[in-house]
Design a protein around this motif. Structure first.
Motif, PDB file in Angstrom:
ATOM      1  N   MET A   1       0.856  -1.169   0.000  1.00  0.00           N
ATOM      2  CA  MET A   1       0.000   0.000   0.000  1.00  0.00           C
ATOM      3  C   MET A   1       0.905   1.235   0.000  1.00  0.00           C
ATOM      4  O   MET A   1       1.882   1.294   0.722  1.00  0.00           O
ATOM      5  CB  MET A   1      -0.897  -0.032   1.238  1.00  0.00           C
TER       6      MET A   1
ATOM      7  N   ARG B   1       2.021   5.259   0.545  1.00  0.00           N
ATOM      8  CA  ARG B   1       1.856   6.214   1.644  1.00  0.00           C
ATOM      9  C   ARG B   1       0.659   7.129   1.384  1.00  0.00           C
ATOM     10  O   ARG B   1       0.017   7.598   2.327  1.00  0.00           O
ATOM     11  CB  ARG B   1       3.129   7.025   1.825  1.00  0.00           C
TER      12      ARG B   1
ATOM     13  N   SER C   1      -2.350   5.169   2.526  1.00  0.00           N
ATOM     14  CA  SER C   1      -2.363   5.075   3.987  1.00  0.00           C
ATOM     15  C   SER C   1      -2.680   6.429   4.621  1.00  0.00           C
ATOM     16  O   SER C   1      -3.385   6.495   5.628  1.00  0.00           O
ATOM     17  CB  SER C   1      -1.035   4.529   4.512  1.00  0.00           C
TER      18      SER C   1
ATOM     19  N   ARG D   1      -0.314   1.130  10.194  1.00  0.00           N
ATOM     20  CA  ARG D   1       0.561   0.010   9.839  1.00  0.00           C
ATOM     21  C   ARG D   1       1.173   0.191   8.457  1.00  0.00           C
ATOM     22  O   ARG D   1       2.354  -0.058   8.247  1.00  0.00           O
ATOM     23  CB  ARG D   1      -0.232  -1.283   9.880  1.00  0.00           C
ATOM     24  N   ALA D   2       0.368   0.640   7.503  1.00  0.00           N
ATOM     25  CA  ALA D   2       0.860   0.856   6.148  1.00  0.00           C
ATOM     26  C   ALA D   2       1.823   2.042   6.112  1.00  0.00           C
ATOM     27  O   ALA D   2       2.810   2.018   5.387  1.00  0.00           O
ATOM     28  CB  ALA D   2      -0.300   1.083   5.193  1.00  0.00           C
ATOM     29  N   TRP D   3       1.520   3.076   6.877  1.00  0.00           N
ATOM     30  CA  TRP D   3       2.393   4.268   6.906  1.00  0.00           C
ATOM     31  C   TRP D   3       3.771   3.899   7.424  1.00  0.00           C
ATOM     32  O   TRP D   3       4.777   4.415   6.935  1.00  0.00           O
ATOM     33  CB  TRP D   3       1.748   5.343   7.774  1.00  0.00           C
TER      34      TRP D   3
ATOM     35  N   GLY E   1       4.771  -1.577   7.556  1.00  0.00           N
ATOM     36  CA  GLY E   1       4.617  -2.928   8.064  1.00  0.00           C
ATOM     37  C   GLY E   1       5.519  -3.243   9.240  1.00  0.00           C
ATOM     38  O   GLY E   1       5.549  -4.361   9.729  1.00  0.00           O
TER      39      GLY E   1
END
Length: 66
Positions: free
Chosen positions: A1, A3, A6, A59-61, A64
């Motif tokens: 994903m 930024r 996110s 989490r995506a920002w 992970g």
């Protein structure tokens, strides 16, 4: 994903939390009990959804990383 996606999820989660908490405080007296039950359920479900989306966004920002 990415930024960008996110960041969108984080912004959406913040907006949802603000919107539904504001609605909860702005409900006025004079309605039947069913009105408050339905809106209470809507507020609860949307706040949970906002927390889930915010968690995914964080989490995506972070890429992970735990």
């Amino acid at each position: 994903m990415t930024r960008r996606v996110s960041g969108f999820l984080l912004a959406l989660a913040a907006f949802m939390i603000f919107e539904w908490i504001s609605l909860g405080f702005n409900l006025q007296d004079g309605h039947e009990t069913g009105f408050y039950v339905v809106h209470g359920i809507l507020i609860a479900v949307n706040l949970i959804l906002a927390l889930v989306l915010g968690g995914i966004g964080v989490r995506a920002w972070m890429g992970g990383r735990p």
